[in-house]
Design a protein around this motif. Structure first.
Motif, PDB file in Angstrom:
ATOM      1  N   SER A  60       0.858  -1.185   0.000  1.00 26.07           N
ATOM      2  CA  SER A  60       0.000   0.000   0.000  1.00 26.07           C
ATOM      3  C   SER A  60       0.891   1.230   0.000  1.00 26.07           C
ATOM      4  N   SER A  61       0.298   2.356  -0.251  1.00 23.72           N
ATOM      5  CA  SER A  61       1.099   3.573  -0.301  1.00 23.72           C
ATOM      6  C   SER A  61       1.453   4.057   1.111  1.00 23.72           C
TER       7      SER A  61
ATOM      8  N   ILE B 189       2.686   3.518   5.128  1.00 21.58           N
ATOM      9  CA  ILE B 189       3.575   2.653   5.889  1.00 21.58           C
ATOM     10  C   ILE B 189       2.768   2.027   7.022  1.00 21.58           C
TER      11      ILE B 189
ATOM     12  N   PRO C 208       1.921  -0.947  10.178  1.00 22.09           N
ATOM     13  CA  PRO C 208       2.617  -1.679  11.234  1.00 22.09           C
ATOM     14  C   PRO C 208       3.246  -2.971  10.693  1.00 22.09           C
TER      15      PRO C 208
ATOM     16  N   PHE D 288       4.416  -3.537   7.784  1.00 18.50           N
ATOM     17  CA  PHE D 288       5.620  -3.190   7.035  1.00 18.50           C
ATOM     18  C   PHE D 288       6.801  -2.994   7.988  1.00 18.50           C
ATOM     19  N   CYS D 289       6.546  -2.326   9.128  1.00 16.83           N
ATOM     20  CA  CYS D 289       7.586  -2.127  10.144  1.00 16.83           C
ATOM     21  C   CYS D 289       8.035  -3.459  10.735  1.00 16.83           C
ATOM     22  N   ASP D 290       7.069  -4.317  11.037  1.00 15.76           N
ATOM     23  CA  ASP D 290       7.387  -5.668  11.522  1.00 15.76           C
ATOM     24  C   ASP D 290       8.357  -6.337  10.564  1.00 15.76           C
ATOM     25  N   TYR D 291       8.001  -6.230   9.285  1.00 15.60           N
ATOM     26  CA  TYR D 291       8.793  -6.868   8.232  1.00 15.60           C
ATOM     27  C   TYR D 291      10.218  -6.317   8.178  1.00 15.60           C
ATOM     28  N   LEU D 292      10.343  -4.997   8.231  1.00 13.11           N
ATOM     29  CA  LEU D 292      11.669  -4.366   8.153  1.00 13.11           C
ATOM     30  C   LEU D 292      12.578  -4.795   9.304  1.00 13.11           C
ATOM     31  N   VAL D 293      12.049  -4.776  10.524  1.00 10.69           N
ATOM     32  CA  VAL D 293      12.913  -5.122  11.658  1.00 10.69           C
ATOM     33  C   VAL D 293      13.240  -6.616  11.682  1.00 10.69           C
TER      34      VAL D 293
ATOM     35  N   LYS E  33      13.572  -8.468   9.011  1.00 10.35           N
ATOM     36  CA  LYS E  33      14.598  -8.579   7.976  1.00 10.35           C
ATOM     37  C   LYS E  33      15.975  -8.191   8.542  1.00 10.35           C
ATOM     38  N   GLY E  34      15.998  -7.115   9.309  1.00 12.54           N
ATOM     39  CA  GLY E  34      17.243  -6.670   9.936  1.00 12.54           C
ATOM     40  C   GLY E  34      17.800  -7.720  10.876  1.00 12.54           C
TER      41      GLY E  34
ATOM     42  N   ARG F 152      16.094   0.305  16.303  1.00 12.02           N
ATOM     43  CA  ARG F 152      15.156  -0.678  15.736  1.00 12.02           C
ATOM     44  C   ARG F 152      13.791  -0.565  16.404  1.00 12.02           C
TER      45      ARG F 152
ATOM     46  N   ALA G 296      12.133   2.351  14.915  1.00  9.32           N
ATOM     47  CA  ALA G 296      11.729   2.012  13.549  1.00  9.32           C
ATOM     48  C   ALA G 296      10.441   1.188  13.563  1.00  9.32           C
ATOM     49  N   PHE G 297      10.348   0.325  14.551  1.00  7.83           N
ATOM     50  CA  PHE G 297       9.188  -0.553  14.665  1.00  7.83           C
ATOM     51  C   PHE G 297       7.887   0.239  14.839  1.00  7.83           C
TER      52      PHE G 297
ATOM     53  N   GLU H 212       5.615   4.070  11.973  1.00 10.41           N
ATOM     54  CA  GLU H 212       4.523   4.271  11.006  1.00 10.41           C
ATOM     55  C   GLU H 212       3.673   5.510  11.320  1.00 10.41           C
TER      56      GLU H 212
ATOM     57  N   TRP I 131      21.253  -2.895   5.823  1.00  6.34           N
ATOM     58  CA  TRP I 131      19.855  -2.929   6.259  1.00  6.34           C
ATOM     59  C   TRP I 131      19.218  -1.547   6.145  1.00  6.34           C
TER      60      TRP I 131
ATOM     61  N   SER J  96       7.326   2.797  -1.348  1.00  3.47           N
ATOM     62  CA  SER J  96       5.932   2.864  -0.908  1.00  3.47           C
ATOM     63  C   SER J  96       5.457   4.283  -0.635  1.00  3.47           C
TER      64      SER J  96
END
Lengths: 183, 183
Positions: free
Chosen positions: A145-146, A148, A150, A152-157, A159-160, B99, B102-103, B106, B171, B182
DNA sequence: ACAAGCATGTAACGTGTTACATGATTTT
DNA sequence: AAAATCATGTAACACGTTACATGCTTGT
């Protein structure tokens, strides 16, 4: 610095929660960058309530069991957003007992040193497997989605966290190789 | 767990040192995996002396200034070696305020989120440059030998620190790219 | 003379862990 | 009926940070 305070505010801001719920989230979702025991959470909830940053309503579970469902107040949200908007200087490098041990290991027999590295390696491999498993189940929730989200944030951290573990593993493997060479 | 105790024992085992020396080493050489202020070191030295793990002799600096030069005792060395030989379960993942932020980010405007990531990125780039500079000066000390030397350990942990920072940077860059997509 | 660095300590406070303590509800 | 999990708290201790406090030595 009251970091636990903001971790709790951030979670309660997403959704109303009990202390028990918070405890679970800290030891599952957030465990890769923040965590806390219930013995720390309950006193902090009390404190935040006294400071007017959160409030609770009592909800009955079954017949008798009272649980406190906390939600964030306007002041609490302002405080949270102010913290989120602040840019901090770099934190000191996190402490790492394994690296400390590795630093002093020369006194040990070469085989013992290798045992240490191999043990650490297998433990880290197991961990990264778990993380990747979480990632594969979680990735389904990610809707593009356009905004950001929650998720997406879950995913980013997450991934880190995976990248971090994989680097640790590469380092261990290189160490093992280099120790092998010098014997 | 008394990790500071073993960090001190490990350093004093390499070479006799004063509390001031230890303080410098913690905040330079070891800073990438352990550190301590002098306010923690001096009381610990007192405690270790009382426990018979280290001893000190008084050395004069100039006319009046007395400094305490600590060295490890036999019991201290046994204690250290026993700790070094122990294989530990994996530590919990280190906490990381960036982190955590970042979490929860949003809730912030997309530009503010990018500012956070860009700031973190430039700070980390600076840090890794310093580490690589240290590496290039330190690499000269590394003489190849069949034995595992302190210098070799220094080299391994420094290498690990550089790898860790580079991964953090990767990262951050990926996050910036994905946030860019996005919006 | 002054500044920077050497050298050692303590006090107050904040944070975090382990253990103690209790009781209800749900699942097997 | 028992075990697992839900649910909330406190107490003692361990660890770590910041600030306070003092005085000497070396380089400019």
């Amino acid at each position: 610095m009251r970091t636990l305070k903001y971790a709790i505010l951030g979670l309660i801001n997403r959704e109303a929660m009990t202390g028990y719920d918070l405890s679970k989230v800290f030891n599952k979702d957030l465990v890769n960058f923040w965590y806390a025991n219930h013995s720390q959470i309950y006193p902090e909830l009390k404190k935040l309530t006294a400071e007017g940053l959160i409030t609770y309503e009592i909800v009955l579970q079954g017949e008798k069991l009272e649980k406190k469902l906390y939600s964030i107040t306007d002041i609490g949200q302002q405080d949270l957003f102010a913290w989120l908007a602040t840019i901090d200087p770099l934190e000191p490098t996190p402490k790492d007992i394994f690296r400390l041990k590795a630093f002093f290991m020369e006194s040990l027999p070469a085989q013992t040193i290798l045992d240490h590295f191999e043990s650490q390696l297998s433990q880290r491999l197991e961990k990264v497997a778990k993380l990747e498993n979480t990632m594969s189940t979680q990735a389904c929730n990610l809707k593009k989605s356009s905004k950001i989200s929650p998720e997406f944030c879950d995913y980013l951290v997450l991934k880190g966290a995976i990248m971090r573990e994989k680097t640790y593993i590469s380092w261990l493997k290189e160490c093992i190789a280099e120790i092998g060479e010098s014997s």
